[in-house]
Design a protein around this motif. Structure first.
Motif, short mmCIF file in Angstrom:
data_model
loop_
_atom_site.label_atom_id
_atom_site.label_comp_id
_atom_site.label_asym_id
_atom_site.label_seq_id
_atom_site.Cartn_x
_atom_site.Cartn_y
_atom_site.Cartn_z
N GLU A 80 -4.64 5.77 -8.23
CA GLU A 80 -4.05 5.66 -6.90
C GLU A 80 -5.01 5.00 -5.93
N ARG A 81 -6.26 5.39 -5.97
CA ARG A 81 -7.27 4.81 -5.06
C ARG A 81 -7.42 3.31 -5.31
N ILE A 82 -7.46 2.90 -6.58
CA ILE A 82 -7.58 1.47 -6.89
C ILE A 82 -6.38 0.71 -6.33
N ARG A 83 -5.18 1.25 -6.49
CA ARG A 83 -3.98 0.58 -5.98
C ARG A 83 -4.02 0.45 -4.47
N ARG A 84 -4.58 1.44 -3.79
CA ARG A 84 -4.65 1.40 -2.33
C ARG A 84 -5.78 0.49 -1.83
N GLU A 85 -6.94 0.56 -2.49
CA GLU A 85 -8.11 -0.19 -2.01
C GLU A 85 -8.16 -1.63 -2.51
N PHE A 86 -7.58 -1.89 -3.68
CA PHE A 86 -7.62 -3.23 -4.29
C PHE A 86 -6.21 -3.71 -4.64
N PRO A 87 -5.32 -3.86 -3.65
CA PRO A 87 -3.94 -4.24 -3.97
C PRO A 87 -3.81 -5.63 -4.56
N GLU A 88 -4.84 -6.47 -4.40
CA GLU A 88 -4.79 -7.83 -4.95
C GLU A 88 -5.02 -7.86 -6.46
N LEU A 89 -5.51 -6.78 -7.03
CA LEU A 89 -5.70 -6.70 -8.48
C LEU A 89 -4.37 -6.32 -9.13
N ARG A 90 -4.22 -6.65 -10.40
CA ARG A 90 -3.03 -6.23 -11.14
C ARG A 90 -3.37 -4.91 -11.81
#
Length: 179
Positions: A80-90
């Motif tokens: 969840e944190r990755i999706r919120r902090e790095f939305p440009e990543l897949r």
């Protein structure tokens, strides 16, 4: 199978610098590190991945973040944190079972640029907690006698980068698919 040195070829790391003057032996103020000759421009590797890394829609690096039932809650929080902090990543879904050569549950993140790699990988080194991480390149290679499965096998083994404990991959899958 032989050692990687027997199976793979390696381009010279000095390609493009063959006629450069000798490096100085002078040390920096710390007395340990060497003074390097200045360059007029930064390395292109700051903005573009070197060949044969994929510089397209597939992403240059896959990041596989492994978890077990004992740390699944932490993995979900990290996802969840990755999706919120790095939305440009897949960022892909959770796989609660082995998928491909990955023998345990995991989720995957794709990295597309050197800037993303430079931001995400150090961040992940701090926030991955108890989880193991495989970072492997996606390369575009070809040539006579080089199969896609040979390339995938090399990317998941000889070129792999690990954080935390290494999880033994099922590389036999690539041998089976490559034959």
């Amino acid at each position: 199978m032989g050692s990687p040195a027997e199976r793979y070829t390696y381009p010279s790391p000095l390609a493009g610098f063959e006629n450069a003057p000798p490096l100085p032996d002078e040390k920096n103020e710390d007395g340990k590190s060497f003074k390097n000759p200045p360059r007029d421009i930064l390395s292109e590797a700051y903005t573009t991945f070197p060949e044969p890394l994929e510089n397209g829609r597939r992403g240059a690096f896959d990041v596989h973040i492994y978890y077990f039932s004992s740390n699944k809650a932490y993995a979900k929080e990290l996802w969840e944190r990755i999706r919120r902090e790095f939305p440009e990543l897949r960022i892909y879904r959770f796989w609660d079972h082995p998928v491909g050569p990955h023998p345990v549950a995991m989720f995957e993140v794709n990295i597309f640029t050197p800037a993303q790699f430079g931001a995400f990988i150090p961040w992940l080194a701090i926030y991955r907690g108890p989880l193991s991480v495989l970072i492997h390149p996606n390369t575009v290679e070809g040539g006579e006698g080089v199969s896609h499965m040979d390339v995938e096998r090399r990317n998941h083994s000889q070129r792999a980068i690990w954080m935390g404990e290494r999880i033994p991959l099922d590389l036999d899958l690539f041998y089976a698919m490559g034959s």
